[in-house]
Scaffold this active site. Structure first.
Site, PDB file in Angstrom:
ATOM      1  CB  SER A  44      -0.938  -0.003   1.213  1.00  0.00           C
ATOM      2  OG  SER A  44      -0.222  -0.207   2.405  1.00  0.00           O
ATOM      3  CD  GLU A  46       0.724   7.728   5.040  1.00  0.00           C
ATOM      4  OE1 GLU A  46       0.479   6.651   5.611  1.00  0.00           O
ATOM      5  OE2 GLU A  46       1.185   8.728   5.624  1.00  0.00           O
ATOM      6  CG  ASP A 138       0.594  14.512  16.532  1.00  0.00           C
ATOM      7  OD1 ASP A 138       0.375  13.979  17.635  1.00  0.00           O
ATOM      8  OD2 ASP A 138       1.255  13.970  15.621  1.00  0.00           O
ATOM      9  CG  PHE A 246       9.325  13.762  10.285  1.00  0.00           C
ATOM     10  CD1 PHE A 246       8.406  14.774  10.520  1.00  0.00           C
ATOM     11  CD2 PHE A 246       8.861  12.484  10.017  1.00  0.00           C
ATOM     12  CE1 PHE A 246       7.046  14.509  10.494  1.00  0.00           C
ATOM     13  CE2 PHE A 246       7.509  12.213   9.999  1.00  0.00           C
ATOM     14  CZ  PHE A 246       6.600  13.222  10.235  1.00  0.00           C
ATOM     15  CG  HIS A 296       1.422   1.962   4.592  1.00  0.00           C
ATOM     16  ND1 HIS A 296       0.263   2.052   3.863  1.00  0.00           N
ATOM     17  CD2 HIS A 296       1.653   3.215   5.072  1.00  0.00           C
ATOM     18  CE1 HIS A 296      -0.203   3.293   3.909  1.00  0.00           C
ATOM     19  NE2 HIS A 296       0.628   4.021   4.629  1.00  0.00           N
TER      20      HIS A 296
HETATM   21  C1  LIG Z   1       0.311   5.072   9.694  1.00  0.00           C
HETATM   22  C2  LIG Z   1       0.190   6.452  10.291  1.00  0.00           C
HETATM   23  C3  LIG Z   1      -0.551   7.415   9.629  1.00  0.00           C
HETATM   24  C4  LIG Z   1      -0.701   8.703  10.175  1.00  0.00           C
HETATM   25  N1  LIG Z   1      -1.445   9.642   9.486  1.00  0.00           N
HETATM   26  C5  LIG Z   1      -1.660  10.858  10.033  1.00  0.00           C
HETATM   27  C6  LIG Z   1      -2.476  11.835   9.367  1.00  0.00           C
HETATM   28  O1  LIG Z   1      -2.994  11.596   8.277  1.00  0.00           O
HETATM   29  N2  LIG Z   1      -2.677  13.046   9.974  1.00  0.00           N
HETATM   30  C7  LIG Z   1      -2.120  13.315  11.203  1.00  0.00           C
HETATM   31  O2  LIG Z   1      -2.345  14.426  11.702  1.00  0.00           O
HETATM   32  N3  LIG Z   1      -1.328  12.425  11.847  1.00  0.00           N
HETATM   33  C8  LIG Z   1      -1.090  11.200  11.299  1.00  0.00           C
HETATM   34  N4  LIG Z   1      -0.298  10.284  11.966  1.00  0.00           N
HETATM   35  C9  LIG Z   1       0.332  10.678  13.240  1.00  0.00           C
HETATM   36  C10 LIG Z   1      -0.587  10.429  14.437  1.00  0.00           C
HETATM   37  O3  LIG Z   1      -1.736  11.240  14.359  1.00  0.00           O
HETATM   38  C11 LIG Z   1       0.202  10.784  15.696  1.00  0.00           C
HETATM   39  O4  LIG Z   1       1.240   9.856  15.884  1.00  0.00           O
HETATM   40  C12 LIG Z   1      -0.610  10.957  16.970  1.00  0.00           C
HETATM   41  O5  LIG Z   1       0.259  11.529  17.951  1.00  0.00           O
HETATM   42  C13 LIG Z   1      -1.172   9.677  17.553  1.00  0.00           C
HETATM   43  O6  LIG Z   1      -2.203   9.196  16.827  1.00  0.00           O
HETATM   44  P1  LIG Z   1      -2.802   7.723  17.156  1.00  0.00           P
HETATM   45  O7  LIG Z   1      -3.939   7.510  16.264  1.00  0.00           O
HETATM   46  O8  LIG Z   1      -1.730   6.717  17.197  1.00  0.00           O
HETATM   47  O9  LIG Z   1      -3.330   8.007  18.660  1.00  0.00           O
HETATM   48  P2  LIG Z   1      -3.908   7.098  19.794  1.00  0.00           P
HETATM   49  O10 LIG Z   1      -3.935   5.664  19.419  1.00  0.00           O
HETATM   50  O11 LIG Z   1      -5.170   7.712  20.284  1.00  0.00           O
HETATM   51  O12 LIG Z   1      -2.773   7.235  20.919  1.00  0.00           O
HETATM   52  C14 LIG Z   1      -2.085   8.440  21.144  1.00  0.00           C
HETATM   53  C15 LIG Z   1      -1.388   8.394  22.492  1.00  0.00           C
HETATM   54  O13 LIG Z   1      -2.362   8.511  23.514  1.00  0.00           O
HETATM   55  C16 LIG Z   1      -2.296   7.428  24.396  1.00  0.00           C
HETATM   56  N5  LIG Z   1      -3.688   7.136  24.781  1.00  0.00           N
HETATM   57  C17 LIG Z   1      -4.610   6.494  24.042  1.00  0.00           C
HETATM   58  N6  LIG Z   1      -5.789   6.429  24.722  1.00  0.00           N
HETATM   59  C18 LIG Z   1      -5.592   7.078  25.881  1.00  0.00           C
HETATM   60  C19 LIG Z   1      -6.413   7.382  26.991  1.00  0.00           C
HETATM   61  N7  LIG Z   1      -7.695   6.991  27.039  1.00  0.00           N
HETATM   62  N8  LIG Z   1      -5.879   8.077  28.011  1.00  0.00           N
HETATM   63  C20 LIG Z   1      -4.607   8.489  27.992  1.00  0.00           C
HETATM   64  N9  LIG Z   1      -3.757   8.224  26.955  1.00  0.00           N
HETATM   65  C21 LIG Z   1      -4.241   7.528  25.929  1.00  0.00           C
HETATM   66  C22 LIG Z   1      -1.623   6.314  23.601  1.00  0.00           C
HETATM   67  O14 LIG Z   1      -0.964   5.358  24.413  1.00  0.00           O
HETATM   68  C23 LIG Z   1      -0.649   7.102  22.784  1.00  0.00           C
HETATM   69  O15 LIG Z   1       0.495   7.408  23.530  1.00  0.00           O
HETATM   70  C24 LIG Z   1      -0.100   9.012  11.432  1.00  0.00           C
HETATM   71  C25 LIG Z   1       0.665   8.040  12.086  1.00  0.00           C
HETATM   72  C26 LIG Z   1       0.820   6.770  11.528  1.00  0.00           C
HETATM   73  C27 LIG Z   1       1.657   5.742  12.244  1.00  0.00           C
END
Ligand SMILES: Cc1cc2nc3c(=O)[nH]c(=O)nc-3n(C[C@H](O)[C@H](O)[C@H](O)COP(=O)(O)OP(=O)(O)OC[C@H]3O[C@@H](n4cnc5c(N)ncnc54)[C@H](O)[C@@H]3O)c2cc1C
Length: 321
Positions: A44, A46, A138, A246, A296
């Protein structure tokens, strides 16, 4: 084109999940070579939505170059803020209309109420998008994350919300080197499991350079009861300096050997690109030798490195015989 098949897993129980299959399949035994016994992996790609007309053209040249490789899906990232979000929508909608590709739209929780995020998801569905990469996102400007008061707080909540909207395929993010704000490796793994239990069917990892770290992460994930595929995110690196900056923000370790590879070629883009292709090809082939059969690629909207590495992996344009 020669027909390629993946070696049959040696000890995988019948009906095993992809993750169990990878982990019980062949372990490192030399680099795989194209043969009757090796299937090409699922790929895949991105992309990010372009900001300018010139970048838009670059993106579409990239999409067109990679399209014949018939990837499993292509995903388009999502930024914080209205205009970048509209560009994500426009890009995935055009991919649906004008290409043979299956797009996945990224979606985040940042800066929007649940209702607003749900509306975006519905617009994706109405435009024919069936796959969402569900993320927390973020905050802009590098400030510490604060959930929107009426929003989905974390990716788990978003996955659960999307499940209620439509029958999306949902992928989530995973971090072989641990998310920078996770309180512990175990807490991060628990979080990944919650996202999958909430209805995601695949994790895509942040990029990494140390394959052993990724393979250990898979072992831990399986021990934690995760069975969904955890697809390694591969970043072919040709701009080493930018990647180092980064990586500091995203918590990715850059091994010293990688720095040495790029020493002295800062002004020599062609050599840097050759090194980049070598590094990424070696990384994916080593993972393939360990049974991984999905990758990916973070293309950064530049197709050539990804195309070359796909070729080495045995992924050829569909039109070739
Ligand atoms: C494949 C991939 C694609 C991405 N694409 C994008 C994009 O398109 N746009 C963008 O802006 N960013 C993107 N990111 C970056 C991502 O948004 C950031 O890494 C962000 O900081 C975390 O997102 P997440 O979905 O992993 O968060 P989550 O899974 O919600 O976790 C984030 C953090 O919060 C903690 N956490 C989770 N639940 C709780 C809770 N209930 N209480 C306290 N802490 C908790 C977790 O342990 C973790 O440390 C991408 C990252 C990856 C790996």
């Amino acid at each position: 084109m020669t027909s390629l098949r993946h070696p049959a897993p040696q000890a995988a129980p019948s009906g095993a999940s992809p993750l169990a299959r990878w982990l019980t399949g062949p372990r490192f035994a030399g680099m795989p070579v194209l043969s009757e016994d090796l299937a090409p992996p699922l790929l895949s790609f991105e992309f990010f939505p372009p900001r300018t007309e010139a970048l838009e053209q670059q993106l579409w040249a990239c999409i067109r170059r990679l399209e014949p490789l018939a990837p499993h899906f292509v995903s388009v990232t999502y930024g914080a803020g209205g205009s970048t979000q509209a560009r994500t929508h426009a890009t995935v909608a055009r991919i649906v209309k004008e290409t043979t590709l299956t797009p996945a739209a990224h979606l985040t929780c940042v800066g929007a109420s649940r209702g607003e995020v749900d509306d975006v998801a519905r617009q994706y569905w109405d435009a024919g998008i069936r796959h969402i990469v569900a993320l927390r996102g973020d905050m802009p400007g590098g400030v510490a994350y604060e959930p929107h008061p009426q929003g989905y707080a974390y990716a788990t909540d978003l996955v659960a919300g999307l499940r209620k909207i439509a029958d999306f395929e949902i992928s989530v993010a995973a971090y072989p080197e641990i998310h920078p704000t996770a309180t512990s490796p175990l807490a991060d793994l628990d979080n990944l499991k919650r996202k999958l239990d909430a209805g995601a069917t695949r994790a895509i990892t942040n990029y990494f350079f140390d394959n052993a770290t990724f393979l250990r992460f898979l072992d831990l994930a399986l021990a934690a009861g995760i069975t969904a595929p955890i697809v390694p995110g591969i970043m072919p690196v040709s701009n080493y300096t930018q990647m180092v900056k980064f990586s500091q923000v995203s918590g990715v370790k850059v091994p010293p050997w990688l720095g040495r590879f790029f020493e002295g070629v800062e002004e020599d883009m062609e050599t840097r690109r050759m090194i980049a292709a070598h590094v990424a090809a070696e990384q994916v082939r080593t993972l393939q030798a360990n049974g991984i059969d999905e990758f990916h690629f973070y293309t950064l909207n530049r197709p050539d490195l990804t195309y070359a590495i796909a070729h080495i992996l045995g992924v050829r344009p569909k039109t070739e015989g």
